[in-house]
Design a protein around this motif. Structure first.
Motif, PDB file in Angstrom:
ATOM      1  N   PRO A  44     -57.891  39.270 -73.280  1.00 41.33           N
ATOM      2  CA  PRO A  44     -56.478  39.599 -73.053  1.00 41.33           C
ATOM      3  C   PRO A  44     -55.644  38.447 -72.501  1.00 41.33           C
ATOM      4  O   PRO A  44     -54.433  38.555 -72.416  1.00 41.33           O
ATOM      5  CB  PRO A  44     -56.555  40.732 -72.035  1.00 41.33           C
ATOM      6  CG  PRO A  44     -57.807  40.456 -71.265  1.00 41.33           C
ATOM      7  CD  PRO A  44     -58.765  39.829 -72.245  1.00 41.33           C
ATOM      8  N   THR A  45     -56.295  37.360 -72.101  1.00 42.30           N
ATOM      9  CA  THR A  45     -55.567  36.242 -71.484  1.00 42.30           C
ATOM     10  C   THR A  45     -56.381  34.971 -71.599  1.00 42.30           C
ATOM     11  O   THR A  45     -57.603  35.006 -71.756  1.00 42.30           O
ATOM     12  CB  THR A  45     -55.285  36.536 -69.994  1.00 42.30           C
ATOM     13  OG1 THR A  45     -54.590  35.418 -69.403  1.00 42.30           O
ATOM     14  CG2 THR A  45     -56.578  36.760 -69.221  1.00 42.30           C
ATOM     15  N   TYR A  46     -55.682  33.833 -71.518  1.00 44.06           N
ATOM     16  CA  TYR A  46     -56.348  32.532 -71.403  1.00 44.06           C
ATOM     17  C   TYR A  46     -56.208  31.979 -69.980  1.00 44.06           C
ATOM     18  O   TYR A  46     -56.244  30.764 -69.783  1.00 44.06           O
ATOM     19  CB  TYR A  46     -55.757  31.544 -72.413  1.00 44.06           C
ATOM     20  CG  TYR A  46     -56.264  31.773 -73.815  1.00 44.06           C
ATOM     21  CD1 TYR A  46     -57.555  31.420 -74.178  1.00 44.06           C
ATOM     22  CD2 TYR A  46     -55.449  32.358 -74.782  1.00 44.06           C
ATOM     23  CE1 TYR A  46     -58.030  31.640 -75.458  1.00 44.06           C
ATOM     24  CE2 TYR A  46     -55.910  32.579 -76.063  1.00 44.06           C
ATOM     25  CZ  TYR A  46     -57.205  32.219 -76.394  1.00 44.06           C
ATOM     26  OH  TYR A  46     -57.672  32.440 -77.664  1.00 44.06           O
ATOM     27  N   ASN A  47     -56.058  32.861 -69.019  1.00 42.95           N
ATOM     28  CA  ASN A  47     -56.072  32.446 -67.619  1.00 42.95           C
ATOM     29  C   ASN A  47     -57.528  32.406 -67.176  1.00 42.95           C
ATOM     30  O   ASN A  47     -58.110  33.445 -66.865  1.00 42.95           O
ATOM     31  CB  ASN A  47     -55.282  33.434 -66.757  1.00 42.95           C
ATOM     32  CG  ASN A  47     -55.231  33.028 -65.298  1.00 42.95           C
ATOM     33  OD1 ASN A  47     -56.083  32.276 -64.820  1.00 42.95           O
ATOM     34  ND2 ASN A  47     -54.249  33.528 -64.585  1.00 42.95           N
ATOM     35  N   ASP A 175     -48.752  36.320 -63.601  1.00 47.87           N
ATOM     36  CA  ASP A 175     -49.653  37.015 -64.519  1.00 47.87           C
ATOM     37  C   ASP A 175     -49.390  36.673 -65.983  1.00 47.87           C
ATOM     38  O   ASP A 175     -50.210  36.996 -66.852  1.00 47.87           O
ATOM     39  CB  ASP A 175     -49.535  38.528 -64.328  1.00 47.87           C
ATOM     40  CG  ASP A 175     -50.148  38.997 -63.013  1.00 47.87           C
ATOM     41  OD1 ASP A 175     -50.975  38.254 -62.455  1.00 47.87           O
ATOM     42  OD2 ASP A 175     -49.791  40.095 -62.550  1.00 47.87           O
ATOM     43  N   LYS A 176     -48.272  36.034 -66.277  1.00 51.97           N
ATOM     44  CA  LYS A 176     -47.985  35.651 -67.657  1.00 51.97           C
ATOM     45  C   LYS A 176     -48.703  34.356 -68.050  1.00 51.97           C
ATOM     46  O   LYS A 176     -48.757  34.019 -69.239  1.00 51.97           O
ATOM     47  CB  LYS A 176     -46.479  35.489 -67.861  1.00 51.97           C
ATOM     48  CG  LYS A 176     -45.706  36.807 -67.760  1.00 51.97           C
ATOM     49  CD  LYS A 176     -44.231  36.600 -68.011  1.00 51.97           C
ATOM     50  CE  LYS A 176     -43.474  37.923 -67.932  1.00 51.97           C
ATOM     51  NZ  LYS A 176     -42.013  37.726 -68.171  1.00 51.97           N
ATOM     52  N   VAL A 179     -50.952  33.973 -71.170  1.00 46.23           N
ATOM     53  CA  VAL A 179     -50.488  34.911 -72.200  1.00 46.23           C
ATOM     54  C   VAL A 179     -49.290  34.321 -72.946  1.00 46.23           C
ATOM     55  O   VAL A 179     -49.330  34.118 -74.159  1.00 46.23           O
ATOM     56  CB  VAL A 179     -50.122  36.277 -71.587  1.00 46.23           C
ATOM     57  CG1 VAL A 179     -49.652  37.249 -72.675  1.00 46.23           C
ATOM     58  CG2 VAL A 179     -51.309  36.859 -70.833  1.00 46.23           C
ATOM     59  N   THR A 180     -48.224  34.030 -72.210  1.00 47.66           N
ATOM     60  CA  THR A 180     -47.053  33.408 -72.848  1.00 47.66           C
ATOM     61  C   THR A 180     -47.198  31.892 -72.913  1.00 47.66           C
ATOM     62  O   THR A 180     -46.701  31.256 -73.849  1.00 47.66           O
ATOM     63  CB  THR A 180     -45.769  33.759 -72.089  1.00 47.66           C
ATOM     64  OG1 THR A 180     -45.887  33.307 -70.730  1.00 47.66           O
ATOM     65  CG2 THR A 180     -45.543  35.258 -72.081  1.00 47.66           C
ATOM     66  N   SER A 194     -51.339  36.027 -79.747  1.00 50.15           N
ATOM     67  CA  SER A 194     -51.139  37.461 -79.931  1.00 50.15           C
ATOM     68  C   SER A 194     -52.452  38.138 -79.566  1.00 50.15           C
ATOM     69  O   SER A 194     -53.463  37.959 -80.265  1.00 50.15           O
ATOM     70  CB  SER A 194     -50.757  37.787 -81.376  1.00 50.15           C
ATOM     71  OG  SER A 194     -49.532  37.166 -81.727  1.00 50.15           O
ATOM     72  N   VAL A 195     -52.453  38.899 -78.490  1.00 48.89           N
ATOM     73  CA  VAL A 195     -53.682  39.495 -77.976  1.00 48.89           C
ATOM     74  C   VAL A 195     -54.359  40.332 -79.058  1.00 48.89           C
ATOM     75  O   VAL A 195     -53.737  41.167 -79.708  1.00 48.89           O
ATOM     76  CB  VAL A 195     -53.389  40.365 -76.739  1.00 48.89           C
ATOM     77  CG1 VAL A 195     -54.670  41.047 -76.257  1.00 48.89           C
ATOM     78  CG2 VAL A 195     -52.778  39.523 -75.626  1.00 48.89           C
ATOM     79  N   THR A 199     -54.781  33.153 -82.100  1.00 50.05           N
ATOM     80  CA  THR A 199     -54.306  32.094 -81.209  1.00 50.05           C
ATOM     81  C   THR A 199     -54.061  30.866 -82.057  1.00 50.05           C
ATOM     82  O   THR A 199     -54.924  30.474 -82.866  1.00 50.05           O
ATOM     83  CB  THR A 199     -55.351  31.764 -80.133  1.00 50.05           C
ATOM     84  OG1 THR A 199     -55.658  32.949 -79.394  1.00 50.05           O
ATOM     85  CG2 THR A 199     -54.844  30.692 -79.190  1.00 50.05           C
TER      86      THR A 199
END
Length: 527
Positions: A44-47, A175-176, A179-180, A194-195, A199
């Motif tokens: 859900p994220t690349y964090n 938190d973005k 994602v963004t 786009s989750v 990518t």
């Protein structure tokens, strides 16, 4: 004259078409599309700091201090060298000069000083728990002062979860971040995410600090990479076969015969670092009873699954760790492999007797449970085989197929599932902590395992080991105890397989523990 002019115009037109075709071919050669199948979809994220699931693209956006080779050795990526004090209480890292983040911000010792505290309160806090404080010695030297020796520190630093984000954008986006936008120092910049879909990455033309696991130390060979997420393996294979994709990053084993027979596709097989297993929710009936868990675990026929679904490729699993790890070498009595008579006897002893239709009954209640897995051809086929094997010993398992992007959130509800089919990729024994520590109940501890003795042994293995050999011994004991409580059933150890088409060329030797950033730098357009 008219004829000559017509011919001249025709020649110019053909030349224009040729130039257009050449330009299109050149543009295509500068781009590549990779497909991630069921086991890698749904991040859900690349964090990296806060994520519990990451994929292959992560190590192209970000770099780590160190990276690990297939032989378990460590190599500098953002670090040029490191040294540990004899007592293990200090680690000093020299950093590479001239490194910049995608937004132009410098990478230096202050970055590390900021970065380590960001893990506090996250699922990944254990990676830095042994670090008391971070000292900036100079602009390119950083020192970790330890609470206690941590022989696993280099491994932690080499994981994808310890990719290093850019501080200012990380703080500003909250938190973005991931994602963004996702700002790192890696060989590619994230252009679009786009989750659950795709990518898109574009090349970082300033990249010049690769590790020695890459032959190419400069910018990547492709200007643009697209990572598509396709959970249905048949659809993913069709994309490769028809030219819509250049590589399947992780080939499902049951597709290997089809790919091996396809002359237009090349196949590379690497040592496996993955394990497929069935977590058992220990917090809900009937699996609060360890005897029921044991009976269920011994009902799974690993060898039948290996043969019928995977064509004998890979290996049957009998513990929770991949067999290349020393901590997987437990005493034989702790290993879990198919034993239907033992399974049936345990069900009988627990009071679950076979009913007229073969499904067991106790106190008027049928032995009917919920069995979950994520979408994807392989998982669907596997869960159906397990369902049949459980039915053979008197358990009715009702299957639910849940989207890969939302299944982890469903697990966090804690009481909705009873059994599940899952897989993990990891090359360290601390995965036992990750999936069975009480503090992670719900997800990633899908088994909801909470056992005082396991917690005591976990603490010793994670925090009290002073040397690597001591850590191996401590984790072996912890692993054995978890096995004895049957919070899961082991199923399968896949090999790693990559399939690719004619438009790209892979290096002769793939370095690292799989297809990650170091090898991606060496993948090039085919001549």
């Amino acid at each position: 004259m008219k004829t000559m002019m017509t011919r001249s115009l025709l020649a110019l037109g053909l030349a224009g078409l040729s130039l257009t075709g050449l330009a299109a071919a050149t543009a295509q050669a500068q781009e590549a599309t990779f497909v991630m199948t069921a086991r890698l979809v749904g991040a859900p994220t690349y964090n990296p700091t806060k994520a519990t699931k990451l994929n292959t693209a992560t190590t192209l956006i970000f770099d780590r201090l160190v990276v690990q080779d297939a032989d378990q050795s460590f190599h500098g990526q953002l670090a040029s060298s490191w040294e540990a004090s004899p007592d293990g209480m200090q680690w000093t890292f020299k950093l590479k000069p001239g490194v910049k983040f995608h937004n132009g911000e410098p990478f230096n010792a202050r970055t590390i000083e900021w970065w380590v505290p960001q893990f506090k309160g996250t699922e990944n806090a254990f990676t830095v728990e042994a670090i008391e404080r971070v000292e900036v010695v100079d602009d390119l030297t950083v020192r970790f002062h330890m609470k206690h020796p941590d022989p696993n520190l280099l491994f932690n630093l080499a994981t994808s979860f310890m990719c290093i984000p850019e501080p200012k954008s990380y703080t500003a986006l909250g938190d973005k971040f991931g994602v963004t936008e996702a700002i790192g120092t890696g060989p590619y910049k994230m252009q679009q995410f786009s989750v659950g879909q795709q990518t898109v990455l574009v090349r970082n033309d300033d990249y010049a600090w690769a590790s020695d696991l890459s032959a190419n130390r400069g910018p990547a060979k492709f200007k643009k990479l697209t990572f598509r997420e396709i959970a249905e393996e048949s659809t993913a294979y069709l994309e490769l076969k028809t030219g819509g994709a250049d590589m399947l990053v992780n080939v499902p084993t049951d597709f290997l015969p089809r790919i091996q027979a396809d002359k237009a596709v090349k196949l590379v097989t690497l040592p496996g670092n993955e394990l497929v297993y069935m977590p058992i929710n220990t917090s809900v009936e009937p699996f609060t009873d360890v005897k029921l868990r044991e009976a269920t675990a011994f009902a799974v026929n690993q060898k039948e699954i290996l043969t019928s679904l995977y064509g004998g490729n890979g290996a049957a699993a009998d513990t929770f760790l991949i067999s290349s790890l020393k901590e997987s070498q437990v005493e034989p009595k702790y290993k879990i492999s198919y034993d239907p008579e033992r399974s049936k006897k345990l069900f009988d002893e627990a009071g679950w007797k076979a009913g007229p239709d073969g499904i067991r009954v106790k106190d008027g209640k049928r032995l009917e449970v919920k069995l979950w897995t994520q979408n994807g051809t392989e998982f669907k086929r596997l869960v159906e085989i397990v369902q049949a094997q459980l039915k053979a010993v008197g358990m009715q398992a009702d299957i639910s197929i849940i989207d890969a992007g939302s299944i982890n959130a469903q697990y966090r509800k804690k009481t909705e599932h009873q059994l599940a089919i899952r897989a993990y990729q990891w090359t360290n024994a601390d995965i036992v902590d990750w999936f069975f520590a009480a503090k992670r109940a719900g997800y990633p501890n899908v088994s909801m395992f909470n056992d005082p003795e396991a917690e005591r042994l976990n603490d010793i293995a994670m925090n009290k080991s002073k040397t690597w050999d001591e850590r191996v011994a401590n984790f072996t004991r912890y692993h054995e105890y978890v096995l004895s409580q049957y919070p899961f059933a082991p199923i399968y150890q896949p090999a790693q397989s990559l399939a690719y088409g004619k438009r790209i060329a892979l290096p002769q030797v793939i370095r690292g523990t799989g297809l990650y950033g170091p090898t991606m730098l060496d993948i090039a357009p085919a001549n």
